[in-house]
Design a protein around this motif. Structure first.
Motif, PDB file in Angstrom:
ATOM      1  N   UNK A  73       0.716  -1.091   0.042  1.00  0.00           N
ATOM      2  CA  UNK A  73      -0.047   0.107   0.002  1.00  0.00           C
ATOM      3  C   UNK A  73       0.828   1.156   0.256  1.00  0.00           C
ATOM      4  N   UNK A  74       2.224   1.088   0.008  1.00  0.00           N
ATOM      5  CA  UNK A  74       2.993   2.376   0.199  1.00  0.00           C
ATOM      6  C   UNK A  74       3.267   2.566  -1.240  1.00  0.00           C
ATOM      7  N   UNK A  75       3.273   1.421  -2.402  1.00  0.00           N
ATOM      8  CA  UNK A  75       3.710   1.819  -3.713  1.00  0.00           C
ATOM      9  C   UNK A  75       2.359   1.818  -4.515  1.00  0.00           C
ATOM     10  N   UNK A  76       1.349   1.292  -4.168  1.00  0.00           N
ATOM     11  CA  UNK A  76       0.044   1.214  -5.002  1.00  0.00           C
ATOM     12  C   UNK A  76      -1.009   1.012  -3.947  1.00  0.00           C
ATOM     13  N   UNK A  77      -2.133   0.740  -4.758  1.00  0.00           N
ATOM     14  CA  UNK A  77      -3.473   0.547  -4.177  1.00  0.00           C
ATOM     15  C   UNK A  77      -3.713  -0.785  -3.532  1.00  0.00           C
ATOM     16  N   UNK A  78      -4.066  -0.969  -2.218  1.00  0.00           N
ATOM     17  CA  UNK A  78      -4.360  -2.256  -1.717  1.00  0.00           C
ATOM     18  C   UNK A  78      -5.805  -2.195  -1.250  1.00  0.00           C
ATOM     19  N   UNK A  79      -6.911  -2.862  -1.763  1.00  0.00           N
ATOM     20  CA  UNK A  79      -8.233  -2.418  -1.384  1.00  0.00           C
ATOM     21  C   UNK A  79      -8.648  -1.280  -1.417  1.00  0.00           C
ATOM     22  N   UNK A  80      -8.163  -0.408  -2.307  1.00  0.00           N
ATOM     23  CA  UNK A  80      -8.511   0.995  -2.593  1.00  0.00           C
ATOM     24  C   UNK A  80      -7.733   2.053  -1.708  1.00  0.00           C
ATOM     25  N   UNK A  81      -6.693   1.554  -1.067  1.00  0.00           N
ATOM     26  CA  UNK A  81      -6.079   2.464  -0.140  1.00  0.00           C
ATOM     27  C   UNK A  81      -4.513   2.219  -0.601  1.00  0.00           C
ATOM     28  N   UNK A  82      -4.056   3.802  -0.774  1.00  0.00           N
ATOM     29  CA  UNK A  82      -2.806   3.774  -0.923  1.00  0.00           C
ATOM     30  C   UNK A  82      -2.291   4.581   0.174  1.00  0.00           C
ATOM     31  N   UNK A  83      -1.029   4.298   0.755  1.00  0.00           N
ATOM     32  CA  UNK A  83      -0.699   5.137   2.050  1.00  0.00           C
ATOM     33  C   UNK A  83       0.028   6.129   1.595  1.00  0.00           C
ATOM     34  N   UNK A  84       1.065   6.177   0.375  1.00  0.00           N
ATOM     35  CA  UNK A  84       1.928   6.999   0.295  1.00  0.00           C
ATOM     36  C   UNK A  84       1.886   7.806  -1.272  1.00  0.00           C
ATOM     37  N   UNK A  85       1.823   8.772  -1.338  1.00  0.00           N
ATOM     38  CA  UNK A  85       1.789   9.531  -2.645  1.00  0.00           C
ATOM     39  C   UNK A  85       3.370   9.025  -3.341  1.00  0.00           C
ATOM     40  N   UNK A  86       3.278   9.042  -4.680  1.00  0.00           N
ATOM     41  CA  UNK A  86       4.439   9.002  -5.488  1.00  0.00           C
ATOM     42  C   UNK A  86       5.629   9.704  -5.113  1.00  0.00           C
ATOM     43  N   UNK A  87       5.296  11.244  -4.577  1.00  0.00           N
ATOM     44  CA  UNK A  87       6.386  12.084  -4.315  1.00  0.00           C
ATOM     45  C   UNK A  87       6.806  11.714  -2.760  1.00  0.00           C
ATOM     46  N   UNK A  88       5.948  11.208  -2.202  1.00  0.00           N
ATOM     47  CA  UNK A  88       6.311  10.745  -0.642  1.00  0.00           C
ATOM     48  C   UNK A  88       7.134   9.475  -1.002  1.00  0.00           C
ATOM     49  N   UNK A  89       6.880   8.352  -1.704  1.00  0.00           N
ATOM     50  CA  UNK A  89       7.688   7.313  -2.023  1.00  0.00           C
ATOM     51  C   UNK A  89       9.058   7.840  -2.321  1.00  0.00           C
ATOM     52  N   UNK A  90       8.964   8.777  -3.307  1.00  0.00           N
ATOM     53  CA  UNK A  90      10.426   9.283  -4.002  1.00  0.00           C
ATOM     54  C   UNK A  90      11.448   9.663  -2.718  1.00  0.00           C
ATOM     55  N   UNK A  91      10.803  10.420  -1.761  1.00  0.00           N
ATOM     56  CA  UNK A  91      11.524  11.033  -0.596  1.00  0.00           C
ATOM     57  C   UNK A  91      11.974   9.937   0.287  1.00  0.00           C
ATOM     58  N   UNK A  92      10.869   8.803   0.324  1.00  0.00           N
ATOM     59  CA  UNK A  92      11.400   7.616   1.511  1.00  0.00           C
ATOM     60  C   UNK A  92      12.666   6.941   0.786  1.00  0.00           C
ATOM     61  N   UNK A  93      12.954   6.821  -0.624  1.00  0.00           N
ATOM     62  CA  UNK A  93      13.741   6.139  -1.327  1.00  0.00           C
ATOM     63  C   UNK A  93      14.997   7.054  -1.474  1.00  0.00           C
ATOM     64  N   UNK A  94      14.897   8.368  -1.244  1.00  0.00           N
ATOM     65  CA  UNK A  94      16.299   9.227  -1.558  1.00  0.00           C
ATOM     66  C   UNK A  94      17.091   9.088  -0.342  1.00  0.00           C
ATOM     67  N   UNK A  95      18.337   8.863  -0.407  1.00  0.00           N
ATOM     68  CA  UNK A  95      19.299   8.656   0.698  1.00  0.00           C
ATOM     69  C   UNK A  95      19.335   9.863   1.459  1.00  0.00           C
ATOM     70  N   UNK A  96      18.904  10.006   2.645  1.00  0.00           N
ATOM     71  CA  UNK A  96      19.298  11.025   3.726  1.00  0.00           C
ATOM     72  C   UNK A  96      20.585  10.908   4.754  1.00  0.00           C
TER      73      UNK A  96
END
Length: 177
Positions: A73-96
């Motif tokens: 659900x962080x990367x796509x819909x599961x039962x109509x629910x998506x937890x993270x927007x594509x922008x948020x996923x990009x930020x989660x994957x960007x090394x900090x």
């Protein structure tokens, strides 16, 4: 810790902490021991009061299916629910941050809120994000393949990263895609 450029990150990943996690667990003054033994005595994890409590970073309770569905659900819909927007996923994957971790006693890489694929916890591939759990559990999402992964165990070990049981499953998934 702020953003790290690629040469700094590569140099930091080559530096290995000198102490083993086993030694750190046994040292009452170490950050590892202090972080993981913050609740003393450690509660019975089957106690309903423990399961009902909210203890950040220590008592996430899930089935393997539930953990995989969360990451799906962080990367796509599961039962109509998506937890993270594509922008948020990009930020989660960007090394900090990257480098020696004084608590986990290994070199780690983190995005915003999630550990990133690396030697401390190999996920499916370079774009994967997630987190291992104390005792051997592992959950992550890999946006490129669309795969979400969840592994939990009741055979807890004093480990937080690269549990060999979970890693054998990750290797099998990697070979299958």
């Amino acid at each position: 810790m702020g953003r790290v450029d690629a040469p700094e990150a590569a140099a930091a990943l080559r530096m290995r902490p000198k102490r083993s996690v086993t030694e750190a667990y046994e040292d009452p003054g170490s950050l590892t021991n202090r972080a993981f033994d913050a609740i003393t005595p450690f509660p019975d994890q089957n106690d309903p009061a423990y399961r009902a409590s909210a203890l950040p970073a220590t008592n996430g309770i899930a089935t393997a299916d539930g953990l995989a569905r969360f990451y799906a659900a962080t990367i796509g819909e599961v039962d109509g629910v998506r937890l993270l927007s594509p922008d948020t996923v990009a930020r989660a994957r960007a090394e900090e941050s990257a480098g020696p971790d004084r608590v986990l006693v290994v070199n780690t890489r983190f995005g915003l809120g999630y550990m990133l694929h690396g030697s401390a916890s190999p996920f499916l591939g370079p774009g994967s994000f997630g987190h291992p759990g104390r005792g051997g559990s592992l959950g992550f999402a890999d946006p490129e393949s669309g795969i979400a992964f969840g592994y939990v165990t009741n055979g807890l070990r004093k480990t937080v990263t690269a549990d060999p049981r979970a890693q054998a499953l990750v290797r099998a998934v990697r070979q299958a895609v």
